[in-house]
Design a protein around this motif. Structure first.
Motif, PDB file in Angstrom:
ATOM      1  N   UNK A  63       0.760  -5.710  -9.126  1.00 15.17           N
ATOM      2  CA  UNK A  63       1.102  -6.775  -8.194  1.00 15.17           C
ATOM      3  C   UNK A  63       0.436  -6.488  -6.854  1.00 15.17           C
ATOM      4  N   UNK A  64      -0.035  -7.544  -6.208  1.00 17.03           N
ATOM      5  CA  UNK A  64      -0.605  -7.407  -4.865  1.00 17.03           C
ATOM      6  C   UNK A  64       0.509  -7.343  -3.838  1.00 17.03           C
ATOM      7  N   UNK A  65       0.314  -6.539  -2.810  1.00 16.58           N
ATOM      8  CA  UNK A  65       1.232  -6.550  -1.685  1.00 16.58           C
ATOM      9  C   UNK A  65       1.207  -7.929  -1.021  1.00 16.58           C
ATOM     10  N   UNK A  66       2.300  -8.344  -0.405  1.00 16.43           N
ATOM     11  CA  UNK A  66       2.263  -9.593   0.365  1.00 16.43           C
ATOM     12  C   UNK A  66       1.177  -9.527   1.455  1.00 16.43           C
ATOM     13  N   UNK A  67       0.477 -10.609   1.640  1.00 10.43           N
ATOM     14  CA  UNK A  67      -0.579 -10.687   2.668  1.00 10.43           C
ATOM     15  C   UNK A  67      -1.678  -9.647   2.448  1.00 10.43           C
ATOM     16  N   UNK A  68      -1.971  -9.364   1.171  1.00  7.76           N
ATOM     17  CA  UNK A  68      -3.013  -8.371   0.870  1.00  7.76           C
ATOM     18  C   UNK A  68      -4.361  -8.779   1.441  1.00  7.76           C
ATOM     19  N   UNK A  69      -5.046  -7.803   2.033  1.00  6.36           N
ATOM     20  CA  UNK A  69      -6.388  -8.015   2.561  1.00  6.36           C
ATOM     21  C   UNK A  69      -7.446  -7.352   1.682  1.00  6.36           C
ATOM     22  N   UNK A  70      -7.092  -6.219   1.076  1.00 10.15           N
ATOM     23  CA  UNK A  70      -8.023  -5.494   0.216  1.00 10.15           C
ATOM     24  C   UNK A  70      -7.294  -5.082  -1.054  1.00 10.15           C
ATOM     25  N   UNK A  71      -8.069  -4.770  -2.100  1.00 12.15           N
ATOM     26  CA  UNK A  71      -7.487  -4.497  -3.411  1.00 12.15           C
ATOM     27  C   UNK A  71      -6.559  -3.304  -3.408  1.00 12.15           C
ATOM     28  N   UNK A  72      -6.822  -2.328  -2.548  1.00 13.72           N
ATOM     29  CA  UNK A  72      -5.972  -1.142  -2.550  1.00 13.72           C
ATOM     30  C   UNK A  72      -4.542  -1.454  -2.122  1.00 13.72           C
ATOM     31  N   UNK A  73      -4.328  -2.615  -1.521  1.00 14.94           N
ATOM     32  CA  UNK A  73      -2.969  -3.030  -1.140  1.00 14.94           C
ATOM     33  C   UNK A  73      -2.290  -3.688  -2.346  1.00 14.94           C
ATOM     34  N   UNK A  74      -2.038  -2.869  -3.344  1.00 18.75           N
ATOM     35  CA  UNK A  74      -1.427  -3.310  -4.595  1.00 18.75           C
ATOM     36  C   UNK A  74      -0.555  -2.183  -5.128  1.00 18.75           C
ATOM     37  N   UNK A  75       0.300  -2.521  -6.069  1.00 20.63           N
ATOM     38  CA  UNK A  75       1.128  -1.521  -6.730  1.00 20.63           C
ATOM     39  C   UNK A  75       1.043  -1.707  -8.234  1.00 20.63           C
ATOM     40  N   UNK A  76       0.887  -0.599  -8.960  1.00 24.49           N
ATOM     41  CA  UNK A  76       0.943  -0.594 -10.417  1.00 24.49           C
ATOM     42  C   UNK A  76       2.382  -0.305 -10.816  1.00 24.49           C
ATOM     43  N   UNK A  77       2.969  -1.183 -11.618  1.00 24.66           N
ATOM     44  CA  UNK A  77       4.367  -1.063 -12.012  1.00 24.66           C
ATOM     45  C   UNK A  77       4.479  -0.661 -13.478  1.00 24.66           C
ATOM     46  N   UNK A  78       5.413   0.232 -13.749  1.00 25.25           N
ATOM     47  CA  UNK A  78       5.629   0.756 -15.093  1.00 25.25           C
ATOM     48  C   UNK A  78       7.082   0.492 -15.478  1.00 25.25           C
ATOM     49  N   UNK A  79       7.271  -0.352 -16.489  1.00 22.44           N
ATOM     50  CA  UNK A  79       8.618  -0.675 -16.934  1.00 22.44           C
ATOM     51  C   UNK A  79       9.224   0.496 -17.688  1.00 22.44           C
ATOM     52  N   UNK A 109      -0.189   3.790  10.841  1.00 19.12           N
ATOM     53  CA  UNK A 109       0.735   2.678  10.733  1.00 19.12           C
ATOM     54  C   UNK A 109       0.320   1.688   9.649  1.00 19.12           C
ATOM     55  N   UNK A 110      -0.990   1.504   9.443  1.00 19.89           N
ATOM     56  CA  UNK A 110      -1.466   0.655   8.347  1.00 19.89           C
ATOM     57  C   UNK A 110      -1.033   1.234   7.004  1.00 19.89           C
ATOM     58  N   UNK A 111      -1.214   2.525   6.844  1.00 17.30           N
ATOM     59  CA  UNK A 111      -0.904   3.176   5.568  1.00 17.30           C
ATOM     60  C   UNK A 111       0.595   3.161   5.298  1.00 17.30           C
ATOM     61  N   UNK A 112       1.373   3.436   6.320  1.00 20.69           N
ATOM     62  CA  UNK A 112       2.832   3.398   6.169  1.00 20.69           C
ATOM     63  C   UNK A 112       3.290   1.985   5.820  1.00 20.69           C
ATOM     64  N   UNK A 113       2.737   0.987   6.484  1.00 23.34           N
ATOM     65  CA  UNK A 113       3.109  -0.398   6.192  1.00 23.34           C
ATOM     66  C   UNK A 113       2.820  -0.748   4.737  1.00 23.34           C
ATOM     67  N   UNK A 114       1.710  -0.245   4.208  1.00 18.37           N
ATOM     68  CA  UNK A 114       1.348  -0.536   2.821  1.00 18.37           C
ATOM     69  C   UNK A 114       2.274   0.180   1.845  1.00 18.37           C
ATOM     70  N   UNK A 115       2.646   1.413   2.147  1.00 18.20           N
ATOM     71  CA  UNK A 115       3.586   2.120   1.284  1.00 18.20           C
ATOM     72  C   UNK A 115       4.935   1.406   1.292  1.00 18.20           C
ATOM     73  N   UNK A 116       5.368   0.950   2.455  1.00 16.91           N
ATOM     74  CA  UNK A 116       6.629   0.214   2.542  1.00 16.91           C
ATOM     75  C   UNK A 116       6.541  -1.088   1.747  1.00 16.91           C
ATOM     76  N   UNK A 117       5.387  -1.758   1.797  1.00 18.25           N
ATOM     77  CA  UNK A 117       5.214  -2.993   1.026  1.00 18.25           C
ATOM     78  C   UNK A 117       5.357  -2.714  -0.463  1.00 18.25           C
ATOM     79  N   UNK A 118       4.770  -1.599  -0.941  1.00 20.01           N
ATOM     80  CA  UNK A 118       4.927  -1.228  -2.342  1.00 20.01           C
ATOM     81  C   UNK A 118       6.366  -0.890  -2.673  1.00 20.01           C
ATOM     82  N   UNK A 119       7.024  -0.193  -1.777  1.00 13.42           N
ATOM     83  CA  UNK A 119       8.447   0.178  -1.939  1.00 13.42           C
ATOM     84  C   UNK A 119       9.300  -1.081  -2.100  1.00 13.42           C
ATOM     85  N   UNK A 120       9.052  -2.084  -1.270  1.00 13.81           N
ATOM     86  CA  UNK A 120       9.825  -3.322  -1.346  1.00 13.81           C
ATOM     87  C   UNK A 120       9.551  -4.075  -2.647  1.00 13.81           C
ATOM     88  N   UNK A 121       8.312  -4.087  -3.094  1.00 11.22           N
ATOM     89  CA  UNK A 121       8.011  -4.733  -4.367  1.00 11.22           C
ATOM     90  C   UNK A 121       8.701  -4.019  -5.523  1.00 11.22           C
TER      91      UNK A 121
END
Length: 248
Positions: A4-20, A78-90
């Motif tokens: 899943x892409x992070x909200x407001x993703x700008x680049x591909x690295x702003x994504x999370x791989x999810x494992x059920x 702060x960019x990196x922390x924001x992205x980790x938090x976005x993944x955490x929320x997803x």
């Protein structure tokens, strides 16, 4: 695995791989989620580096996610922390039955998850932090505590505020958490003595810590260690599984 892409993703690295989580696993495992954060000197690496550990967690019944973050040269702490938090929320949104999360990071990723836990483990109320696993992460980011000047140059590039920079060295004020430090025997970035000093500060503040030194390993060993096998894989898996079992 699904991405899943992070909200407001700008680049591909702003994504999370999810494992059920695997079906039919023991009761209680699904209440603890796992969020993995890769290393790479803050400006490299990719979320797939933790695929083996995320798959292992999911096979044991834990919802898991491996999040990326911005690694371009202009990105800041702060960019990196924001992205980790976005993944955490997803992760919290995708697995609403999970009650808490274990943050797992390696190297620079270990710094990010350690800093987040020390700043506010309840930042995502739907999925508060219960534990942290730091694979070969720092106990301090001060220049004199680092083995390599190149590491300091990357730390300086993060443009952290004094408060952000001091998180690892300052007084521990957050509620008690569970911590596991899994260190390479031949560490070349973050000296063991400063990791031990951080663990001592955590213990003094009521946290529980465990430290394991994995034989015949170097910095960054945790990626693909499970598939390589041998003593490093056995020691790493036993240390992490024992820790995860403690959290249920």
């Amino acid at each position: 695995m699904r991405t899943l892409a992070h909200p407001d993703r700008q680049v591909e690295t702003q994504s999370i791989d999810l494992y059920d989580p695997a079906a039919g696993t023991p009761e209680g495992h699904g209440r603890l989620a796992m969020l993995f954060v890769h290393g790479g000197g803050w400006y490299a690496g990719e979320r797939s580096a933790f695929d083996e550990w995320a798959e292992r967690a999911a096979a044991q019944g834990h919802p898991a996610g491996s999040t990326g973050y911005r690694v371009d040269e202009e990105s800041t702490y702060r960019d990196k922390v924001a992205d980790v938090i976005a993944g955490w929320r997803l992760l919290a949104e995708q697995f609403p039955d999970a009650e808490s999360v274990c943050l797992v990071g390696s190297s620079a990723g270990a710094h990010l998850v350690t800093a987040l836990a020390l700043a506010d483990p309840d930042l995502v109320p739907a999925l508060p932090v219960s534990a942290v696993v730091s694979f070969n992460g720092p106990g301090s980011l001060r220049r004199e505590t680092l083995y390599k000047d190149a590491t300091w140059q990357r730390v300086d590039q993060l443009a952290m505020t004094p408060e952000e920079f001091d998180l690892l060295d300052g007084e521990v004020t957050v509620r008690p958490l569970e911590w596991a430090f899994v260190n390479a025997e031949d560490e070349t970035s973050f000296p063991h003595e400063h990791v031990a000093a951080l663990a001592a500060r955590l213990e003094a503040a009521g946290h529980h810590t465990e430290t394991t030194v994995v034989p015949d390993t170097k910095h960054g060993f945790c990626y693909k260690v499970l598939s390589r096998g041998g003593e490093p894989a056995r020691v790493s898996a036993e240390a992490v599984d024992r820790f995860w079992n403690r959290l249920r």
